[in-house]
Structures are given as structure tokens and as C-alpha cells.
Design a protein around this motif. Structure first.
Motif, PDB file in Angstrom:
ATOM      1  N   GLY A   1       0.814  -1.215   0.000  1.00 55.79           N
ATOM      2  CA  GLY A   1       0.000   0.000   0.000  1.00 55.79           C
ATOM      3  C   GLY A   1       0.846   1.262   0.000  1.00 55.79           C
ATOM      4  O   GLY A   1       0.574   2.217  -0.734  1.00 55.79           O
ATOM      5  N   ILE A   2       1.891   1.264   0.826  1.00 53.92           N
ATOM      6  CA  ILE A   2       2.769   2.433   0.925  1.00 53.92           C
ATOM      7  C   ILE A   2       3.536   2.647  -0.379  1.00 53.92           C
ATOM      8  O   ILE A   2       3.680   3.779  -0.861  1.00 53.92           O
ATOM      9  CB  ILE A   2       3.740   2.278   2.117  1.00 53.92           C
ATOM     10  CG1 ILE A   2       2.952   2.231   3.428  1.00 53.92           C
ATOM     11  CG2 ILE A   2       4.751   3.414   2.145  1.00 53.92           C
ATOM     12  CD1 ILE A   2       3.778   1.770   4.624  1.00 53.92           C
ATOM     13  N   THR A   3       4.003   1.558  -0.978  1.00 52.23           N
ATOM     14  CA  THR A   3       4.751   1.659  -2.230  1.00 52.23           C
ATOM     15  C   THR A   3       3.854   2.152  -3.362  1.00 52.23           C
ATOM     16  O   THR A   3       4.285   2.949  -4.216  1.00 52.23           O
ATOM     17  CB  THR A   3       5.377   0.301  -2.596  1.00 52.23           C
ATOM     18  OG1 THR A   3       6.205  -0.130  -1.515  1.00 52.23           O
ATOM     19  CG2 THR A   3       6.220   0.403  -3.855  1.00 52.23           C
TER      20      THR A   3
ATOM     21  N   ASP B   1       3.593   5.791  -3.075  1.00 61.80           N
ATOM     22  CA  ASP B   1       4.806   6.428  -3.587  1.00 61.80           C
ATOM     23  C   ASP B   1       4.766   6.511  -5.112  1.00 61.80           C
ATOM     24  O   ASP B   1       5.103   7.546  -5.700  1.00 61.80           O
ATOM     25  CB  ASP B   1       6.030   5.641  -3.125  1.00 61.80           C
ATOM     26  CG  ASP B   1       7.320   6.430  -3.210  1.00 61.80           C
ATOM     27  OD1 ASP B   1       7.311   7.648  -2.919  1.00 61.80           O
ATOM     28  OD2 ASP B   1       8.365   5.835  -3.550  1.00 61.80           O
ATOM     29  N   LEU B   2       4.329   5.428  -5.756  1.00 61.21           N
ATOM     30  CA  LEU B   2       4.215   5.429  -7.215  1.00 61.21           C
ATOM     31  C   LEU B   2       3.184   6.453  -7.674  1.00 61.21           C
ATOM     32  O   LEU B   2       3.421   7.192  -8.648  1.00 61.21           O
ATOM     33  CB  LEU B   2       3.834   4.039  -7.717  1.00 61.21           C
ATOM     34  CG  LEU B   2       3.629   3.911  -9.231  1.00 61.21           C
ATOM     35  CD1 LEU B   2       4.903   4.263  -9.995  1.00 61.21           C
ATOM     36  CD2 LEU B   2       3.155   2.497  -9.584  1.00 61.21           C
TER      37      LEU B   2
ATOM     38  N   PHE C   1      10.895  11.693  -8.962  1.00 58.63           N
ATOM     39  CA  PHE C   1       9.581  12.316  -8.840  1.00 58.63           C
ATOM     40  C   PHE C   1       8.763  11.824  -7.646  1.00 58.63           C
ATOM     41  O   PHE C   1       7.821  12.493  -7.230  1.00 58.63           O
ATOM     42  CB  PHE C   1       8.767  12.080 -10.120  1.00 58.63           C
ATOM     43  CG  PHE C   1       9.293  12.806 -11.318  1.00 58.63           C
ATOM     44  CD1 PHE C   1       9.059  14.160 -11.488  1.00 58.63           C
ATOM     45  CD2 PHE C   1      10.029  12.136 -12.291  1.00 58.63           C
ATOM     46  CE1 PHE C   1       9.545  14.835 -12.600  1.00 58.63           C
ATOM     47  CE2 PHE C   1      10.513  12.804 -13.408  1.00 58.63           C
ATOM     48  CZ  PHE C   1      10.277  14.150 -13.564  1.00 58.63           C
ATOM     49  N   CYS C   2       9.062  10.642  -7.122  1.00 62.84           N
ATOM     50  CA  CYS C   2       8.244  10.061  -6.050  1.00 62.84           C
ATOM     51  C   CYS C   2       8.516  10.786  -4.738  1.00 62.84           C
ATOM     52  O   CYS C   2       9.663  10.880  -4.298  1.00 62.84           O
ATOM     53  CB  CYS C   2       8.528   8.568  -5.910  1.00 62.84           C
ATOM     54  SG  CYS C   2       8.144   7.631  -7.407  1.00 62.84           S
ATOM     55  N   ILE C   3       7.458  11.296  -4.101  1.00 61.10           N
ATOM     56  CA  ILE C   3       7.640  12.183  -2.955  1.00 61.10           C
ATOM     57  C   ILE C   3       6.921  11.714  -1.689  1.00 61.10           C
ATOM     58  O   ILE C   3       6.793  12.487  -0.737  1.00 61.10           O
ATOM     59  CB  ILE C   3       7.197  13.624  -3.299  1.00 61.10           C
ATOM     60  CG1 ILE C   3       5.762  13.649  -3.822  1.00 61.10           C
ATOM     61  CG2 ILE C   3       8.167  14.256  -4.288  1.00 61.10           C
ATOM     62  CD1 ILE C   3       5.195  15.047  -4.011  1.00 61.10           C
TER      63      ILE C   3
ATOM     64  N   PRO D   1      14.902   2.695  -8.163  1.00 67.18           N
ATOM     65  CA  PRO D   1      14.530   1.625  -9.112  1.00 67.18           C
ATOM     66  C   PRO D   1      13.951   2.156 -10.422  1.00 67.18           C
ATOM     67  O   PRO D   1      14.293   1.656 -11.499  1.00 67.18           O
ATOM     68  CB  PRO D   1      13.481   0.804  -8.343  1.00 67.18           C
ATOM     69  CG  PRO D   1      13.756   1.081  -6.906  1.00 67.18           C
ATOM     70  CD  PRO D   1      14.264   2.483  -6.846  1.00 67.18           C
ATOM     71  N   LEU D   2      13.071   3.161 -10.340  1.00 66.46           N
ATOM     72  CA  LEU D   2      12.473   3.693 -11.565  1.00 66.46           C
ATOM     73  C   LEU D   2      13.504   4.386 -12.442  1.00 66.46           C
ATOM     74  O   LEU D   2      13.456   4.289 -13.672  1.00 66.46           O
ATOM     75  CB  LEU D   2      11.323   4.639 -11.224  1.00 66.46           C
ATOM     76  CG  LEU D   2      10.091   3.992 -10.580  1.00 66.46           C
ATOM     77  CD1 LEU D   2       9.043   5.045 -10.253  1.00 66.46           C
ATOM     78  CD2 LEU D   2       9.508   2.902 -11.462  1.00 66.46           C
ATOM     79  N   GLU D   3      14.442   5.095 -11.811  1.00 67.99           N
ATOM     80  CA  GLU D   3      15.498   5.742 -12.595  1.00 67.99           C
ATOM     81  C   GLU D   3      16.418   4.702 -13.238  1.00 67.99           C
ATOM     82  O   GLU D   3      16.866   4.864 -14.372  1.00 67.99           O
ATOM     83  CB  GLU D   3      16.327   6.677 -11.712  1.00 67.99           C
ATOM     84  CG  GLU D   3      15.586   7.917 -11.250  1.00 67.99           C
ATOM     85  CD  GLU D   3      15.071   8.763 -12.389  1.00 67.99           C
ATOM     86  OE1 GLU D   3      15.729   8.818 -13.453  1.00 67.99           O
ATOM     87  OE2 GLU D   3      14.001   9.376 -12.232  1.00 67.99           O
TER      88      GLU D   3
END
Length: 200
Positions: free
Chosen positions: A14-16, A19-20, A157-159, A167-169
Motif C-alpha cells: 500500500g505504501i509503495t 509512492d508510485l 519524482f516520487c515524494i 529503481p524507476l530511474e
């Protein structure tokens, strides 16, 4: 009840997801459209663009201005969950309880995303427990978020927690999305940034 061994993965999930969601929203508002767009321009895009010019302005917002929009978005979701708890029988609730817990954690962290973001720009007077959460990367750390504020503001961008930024980068997630949108529409990300800066 949720089995104990499921509590941690459900909470992290849920927390992740929160973040997304924060990253997708932030990326979209930073990268696409213009402050002159009807409705979205003034209400969503402008605050994100202004934030790059004056990052500490968010620290001067009161609790309602900081968090009101996120709380309002969650009212229908949490109302639906509450309605189900009052109207469904116990068996139906138990069958979907893991999902309810997932959406609960998602809702909690979406609701406080802007507050967490505000804390990442606050360098004095934070409660000790907030600093502890930042230092242990439970929520967005100040040094971590500083990376995003280096022009041209096209990374990290994730704040909410910032867990997904690296990971996304590393897989080029944002660059891939931008290339696909440019290929399909011809639009360029952050095309009006220079004009916006001159306007200010």
C-alpha cells in the motif's frame, strides 16, 4: 483478521503504491501541459512549477492548504470502505480483508504525501520523530528529495517515501514514458519551462 505474516507485505504494498502514485502525479504536472491550460493549469500544474522556483514556499502553507486536496480525493474511497464494513456480512469482509488493509495503507500515505513533501523542505523545528523517519528512509528524506530540485527537474519524482525513485530511474521508467508520449503526440516534456521561468 489479516494473518500476521501478511501484515508487512500488505502494508509495504500500500505504501509503495502511494509512492508510485505521487511520482506519476508529480511527473505529469512537472512535465506536461501548461499553466495556461483550463482548470488543470491553475489548480495542479501551476503549484508544481512554482515549487521549482521557490521550493520553500510549501513550508509556509498551513495544514489545510498542504493536505486538503489529498484528503478530499480519498473521501469517496474511504466512504465506500466504511459502507462495506457496515453492510457486508463477516464472511465477505474476511474474504477481502487483505485488500481493505492494502487500500487503508495506500489511503493513509496518499493523505499525508504533501505533508511529507513539506517536511522534506523544512530544515528547522521538525519533531524528532519526523527526523527519525526521514533519516531511516521510512518517509521522503530531505537529502534524497534535493536531487529532484536540480534543474531540469526530470528525475526522482516520487515524494511519499522515495522508495521507488532509484529503481524507476535505473530502468529509465520516466524517460520511456516521455518517449512514448512524444512519439504518439509530438509533445515534448517540460517544453514551457523556460517561458514559465521568464514569466516569474
Amino acid at each position: 483478521m489479516l494473518p500476521f505474516f501478511l501484515f508487512f507485505p500488505v502494508a509495504v504494498g500500500g505504501i509503495t503504491t502511494a509512492d508510485l502514485a505521487s511520482g506519476l502525479t508529480h511527473w505529469a504536472a512537472d512535465s506536461w501541459g501548461s499553466v495556461d491550460m483550463p482548470v488543470l493549469g491553475k489548480s495542479i500544474i501551476r503549484p508544481f512549477r512554482e515549487h521549482h522556483i521557490d521550493p520553500t514556499s510549501i513550508t509556509r502553507h498551513d495544514f489545510i492548504e498542504t493536505n486538503g486536496d489529498n484528503f478530499a480525493v480519498l473521501i469517496p474511497v474511504l466512504s465506500y470502505m466504511a459502507f462495506n464494513f457496515f453492510t457486508l456480512d463477516e464472511v465477505e469482509i474476511v474474504q477481502s480483508y487483505a485488500w481493505y488493509c492494502y487500500f487503508f495503507w495506500l489511503a493513509v500515505f496518499v493523505s499525508v504525501t504533501n505533508q511529507i513533501h513539506k517536511w522534506s523542505h523544512t530544515y528547522f523545528g521538525l519533531p524528532g520523530w519526523v527526523v527519525w523517519l526521514q533519516d531511516h528512509h521510512v518517509i521522503l528524506p530531505r537529502k534524497h528529495h534535493r536531487i529532484h530540485h536540480v534543474s531540469p527537474h526530470e528525475t526522482f519524482f516520487c515524494i511519499t517515501t522515495g522508495w521507488l525513485n532509484w529503481p524507476l530511474e535505473s530502468i529509465g521508467f520516466w524517460t520511456f514514458l516521455e518517449r512514448q508520449i512524444t512519439r504518439c503526440t509530438g509533445m515534448q516534456p517540460r517544453a514551457d519551462d523556460h517561458l514559465w521561468a521568464k514569466r516569474k
